[in-house]
Design a protein around this motif. Structure first.
Motif, PDB file in Angstrom:
ATOM      1  N   TYR A  32       0.821  -1.215   0.000  1.00 42.30           N
ATOM      2  CA  TYR A  32       0.000   0.000   0.000  1.00 42.30           C
ATOM      3  C   TYR A  32       0.856   1.266   0.000  1.00 42.30           C
ATOM      4  O   TYR A  32       0.349   2.365   0.195  1.00 42.30           O
ATOM      5  N   GLY A  33       2.151   1.073  -0.182  1.00 42.09           N
ATOM      6  CA  GLY A  33       3.055   2.215  -0.212  1.00 42.09           C
ATOM      7  C   GLY A  33       3.372   2.786   1.152  1.00 42.09           C
ATOM      8  O   GLY A  33       3.871   3.908   1.263  1.00 42.09           O
ATOM      9  N   ILE A  34       3.097   2.029   2.210  1.00 38.94           N
ATOM     10  CA  ILE A  34       3.371   2.473   3.578  1.00 38.94           C
ATOM     11  C   ILE A  34       4.682   1.838   4.033  1.00 38.94           C
ATOM     12  O   ILE A  34       4.794   0.614   4.084  1.00 38.94           O
ATOM     13  N   SER A  35       5.661   2.649   4.353  1.00 36.76           N
ATOM     14  CA  SER A  35       6.965   2.131   4.779  1.00 36.76           C
ATOM     15  C   SER A  35       7.014   2.005   6.300  1.00 36.76           C
ATOM     16  O   SER A  35       6.257   2.652   7.021  1.00 36.76           O
ATOM     17  N   ILE A  36       7.909   1.153   6.774  1.00 39.42           N
ATOM     18  CA  ILE A  36       8.024   0.884   8.201  1.00 39.42           C
ATOM     19  C   ILE A  36       9.131   1.742   8.801  1.00 39.42           C
ATOM     20  O   ILE A  36      10.283   1.688   8.360  1.00 39.42           O
ATOM     21  N   LYS A  37       8.773   2.535   9.800  1.00 40.95           N
ATOM     22  CA  LYS A  37       9.756   3.373  10.489  1.00 40.95           C
ATOM     23  C   LYS A  37      10.494   2.571  11.564  1.00 40.95           C
ATOM     24  O   LYS A  37      11.710   2.541  11.598  1.00 40.95           O
ATOM     25  N   TYR A  38       9.728   1.943  12.458  1.00 39.71           N
ATOM     26  CA  TYR A  38      10.319   1.146  13.532  1.00 39.71           C
ATOM     27  C   TYR A  38       9.502  -0.122  13.760  1.00 39.71           C
ATOM     28  O   TYR A  38       8.312  -0.176  13.457  1.00 39.71           O
ATOM     29  N   LYS A 161      -7.616  -2.209   3.525  1.00 41.95           N
ATOM     30  CA  LYS A 161      -8.549  -1.755   2.489  1.00 41.95           C
ATOM     31  C   LYS A 161      -9.398  -0.601   3.006  1.00 41.95           C
ATOM     32  O   LYS A 161      -9.580   0.420   2.324  1.00 41.95           O
ATOM     33  N   TRP A 162      -9.897  -0.752   4.223  1.00 41.91           N
ATOM     34  CA  TRP A 162     -10.704   0.304   4.854  1.00 41.91           C
ATOM     35  C   TRP A 162      -9.867   1.565   5.087  1.00 41.91           C
ATOM     36  O   TRP A 162     -10.291   2.679   4.796  1.00 41.91           O
ATOM     37  N   TYR A 163      -8.653   1.373   5.597  1.00 43.81           N
ATOM     38  CA  TYR A 163      -7.787   2.498   5.951  1.00 43.81           C
ATOM     39  C   TYR A 163      -7.368   3.284   4.707  1.00 43.81           C
ATOM     40  O   TYR A 163      -7.330   4.518   4.733  1.00 43.81           O
ATOM     41  N   LYS A 168      -7.720   8.130   1.952  1.00 46.65           N
ATOM     42  CA  LYS A 168      -7.595   8.502   0.543  1.00 46.65           C
ATOM     43  C   LYS A 168      -6.142   8.390   0.081  1.00 46.65           C
ATOM     44  O   LYS A 168      -5.562   9.315  -0.495  1.00 46.65           O
ATOM     45  N   LEU A 169      -5.579   7.227   0.360  1.00 52.44           N
ATOM     46  CA  LEU A 169      -4.164   7.017   0.035  1.00 52.44           C
ATOM     47  C   LEU A 169      -3.953   6.962  -1.475  1.00 52.44           C
ATOM     48  O   LEU A 169      -4.682   6.275  -2.192  1.00 52.44           O
ATOM     49  N   ASN A 170      -2.980   7.695  -1.936  1.00 47.73           N
ATOM     50  CA  ASN A 170      -2.548   7.591  -3.329  1.00 47.73           C
ATOM     51  C   ASN A 170      -1.476   6.517  -3.370  1.00 47.73           C
ATOM     52  O   ASN A 170      -0.296   6.767  -3.140  1.00 47.73           O
ATOM     53  N   ILE A 171      -1.919   5.277  -3.630  1.00 49.21           N
ATOM     54  CA  ILE A 171      -1.035   4.126  -3.444  1.00 49.21           C
ATOM     55  C   ILE A 171       0.083   4.095  -4.490  1.00 49.21           C
ATOM     56  O   ILE A 171      -0.165   3.996  -5.679  1.00 49.21           O
ATOM     57  N   ASP A 172       1.296   4.219  -3.993  1.00 47.25           N
ATOM     58  CA  ASP A 172       2.485   4.015  -4.814  1.00 47.25           C
ATOM     59  C   ASP A 172       3.247   2.873  -4.153  1.00 47.25           C
ATOM     60  O   ASP A 172       4.004   3.075  -3.208  1.00 47.25           O
ATOM     61  N   GLN A 218      15.048  -1.644  -2.871  1.00 50.00           N
ATOM     62  CA  GLN A 218      13.667  -1.254  -2.576  1.00 50.00           C
ATOM     63  C   GLN A 218      13.451   0.224  -2.894  1.00 50.00           C
ATOM     64  O   GLN A 218      14.220   1.080  -2.495  1.00 50.00           O
ATOM     65  N   TYR A 219      12.366   0.497  -3.637  1.00 46.57           N
ATOM     66  CA  TYR A 219      12.062   1.882  -4.011  1.00 46.57           C
ATOM     67  C   TYR A 219      10.578   1.974  -4.343  1.00 46.57           C
ATOM     68  O   TYR A 219       9.859   0.963  -4.339  1.00 46.57           O
ATOM     69  N   LYS A 220      10.086   3.150  -4.647  1.00 42.56           N
ATOM     70  CA  LYS A 220       8.699   3.312  -5.051  1.00 42.56           C
ATOM     71  C   LYS A 220       8.488   2.700  -6.427  1.00 42.56           C
ATOM     72  O   LYS A 220       9.329   2.823  -7.320  1.00 42.56           O
TER      73      LYS A 220
END
Length: 402
Positions: A32-38, A161-163, A168-172, A218-220
């Motif tokens: 979903y294009g969400i990266s992990i910080k910690y 999916k709900w989140y 309104k995530l612009n999924i990259d 790893q990249y967009k």
């Protein structure tokens, strides 16, 4: 967007349980294009869970907790979240009724303690847990899920999916390329490839696995062409050390090639005691090409099962080039592996030290035997023998197709 994962459970800190949930969640979040910080692991303690949330909130858009949603005294995640947010815990009658129905369907008696599983932080959204009891929960940028893997797997995709719709995530998507290598040290990989790891924004890493070293880029996804350019340079530099990509293990690569060429395969093992066979039969569909695995541990079994000459064993010994060659020649299939060696910790000599292994390989009429000396414990030497034999069989299969 960044997320922090908080794994709740004292058993994760004392070795009683191994965390696999964070791997699953990371992969799903990346899609979903969400990266992990910690990733943070905390014990079942309200104050420590709150402290972890505070740390996560400072640098992440989304905080995800796994574990601590059950009915027992050590399930404290929702209490910690409520305390952190300064909100109350409530129980909705409909949620409680659904829980009672689930318990009845599973022939489980309802206890007052079970009410904890449907406690909800004020203003939270619940997600129905179809395989377990405690629902997933989201409130004010914090999501909570059960620690039981199958329950998490049921809930997490629904939440994402709900989140994504809510925010309104612009999924990259995050684009990941894994190159699987063998036979080259991590330090040498780094030296050879670091000139190519200069593109800003791309994450580069080496991951040591029991089957080799993974080179991960790893990249967009929208800029994956930059990753592909670097991948091409890597192949030009160390292509002979790359045996696969993604999640495909070496044994799968070999079996796929055998199926394509309609070749039968068998194994004769001494020091590895069936470990190669175990790797092979661990792949679904192996029976199409894998005929048999022989554990010829004693000299007499090498003679009786494989036709190794007694004079060969007397002249050169069980651990020798000649014996490994006759072992693989004795296999009745077009493709084969033989291994014989000294895994230790005892049995070594100056002439034949612990870790000495001979590997025989056969692809049709092409037979090769190699000598290796591995370092490590008995188990490590055996594991290295397995991987080495598979790697060089794969190379010989490629050689035979050219």
């Amino acid at each position: 967007m960044k997320a922090t994962l908080i794994l709740v459970g004292t058993e994760l800190l004392n070795g009683g349980m191994i965390d696999t949930n964070s791997i699953y969640m990371s992969e799903k979040l990346n899609s979903y294009g969400i990266s992990i910080k910690y990733k943070i692991v905390v014990k079942d303690d309200i104050n420590e869970i709150k402290e972890a949330i505070e740390i996560a909130k400072k640098s992440s858009d989304l905080v995800i907790l796994s574990g601590g949603l059950g009915p027992t005294i050590d399930d404290l995640t929702k209490v910690a979240v409520a305390n952190y947010l300064g909100k109350k815990l409530t129980i909705d009658k409909d949620d409680l009724d659904r829980l009672k129905i689930k318990l009845k369907e599973r022939n489980i008696d309802f206890l007052e303690e079970n009410k904890k599983e449907v406690e909800k932080v004020e203003g939270a959204t619940f997600f129905n847990n179809e395989v377990g009891m405690a629902p997933g929960m989201y409130v004010d940028g914090i999501a909570c899920f059960p620690g039981v893997p199958r329950e998490l797997y049921n809930l997490f995709p629904k939440f994402l999916k709900w989140y994504s719709t809510k925010m309104k995530l612009n999924i990259d998507k995050i684009y990941i390329r894994d190159l699987l290598t063998y036979g080259i040290a991590e330090s040498l990989l780094n030296k050879k490839l670091i000139p190519y790891f200069v593109e800003t924004g791309i994450d580069y890493e080496f991951l040591i696995k029991d089957y080799g070293t993974i080179i991960r880029l790893q990249y967009k996804e929208s800029n994956k062409n930059l990753v592909e350019k670097i991948i091409k340079k890597i192949y030009n530099e160390i292509g002979n050390k790359i045996f696969s990509e993604g999640n495909i293990k070496l044994e799968e690569v070999i079996l796929n090639k055998l199926k394509e060429r309609n070749l039968l395969f068998s194994v004769a093992e001494s020091c590895t005691g069936g470990m190669i066979s175990s790797k092979i039969v661990g792949v679904s569909g192996a029976s199409e090409v894998y005929k048999e695995g022989l554990v010829t541990y004693s000299n007499s079994s090498k003679v009786e099962r494989l036709g190794v000459k007694e004079e060969t064993l007397k002249s050169y010994g069980a651990v020798s080039f000649e014996t490994a060659k006759e072992m693989v020649e004795g296999l009745k299939t077009a493709v084969g592996i033989s291994v014989t060696g000294i895994a230790g910790p005892n049995g070594g000599t100056l002439e034949k030290p612990v870790g000495l292994v001979y590997i025989g390989l056969k692809v049709n009429e092409n037979i090769e035997v190699m000598k290796k000396i591995f370092k490590g414990s008995r188990e490590e030497i055996r594991e290295k023998t397995v991987l080495c034999s598979l790697f060089y069989l794969n190379k010989l299969l490629d050689k035979g197709s050219n």
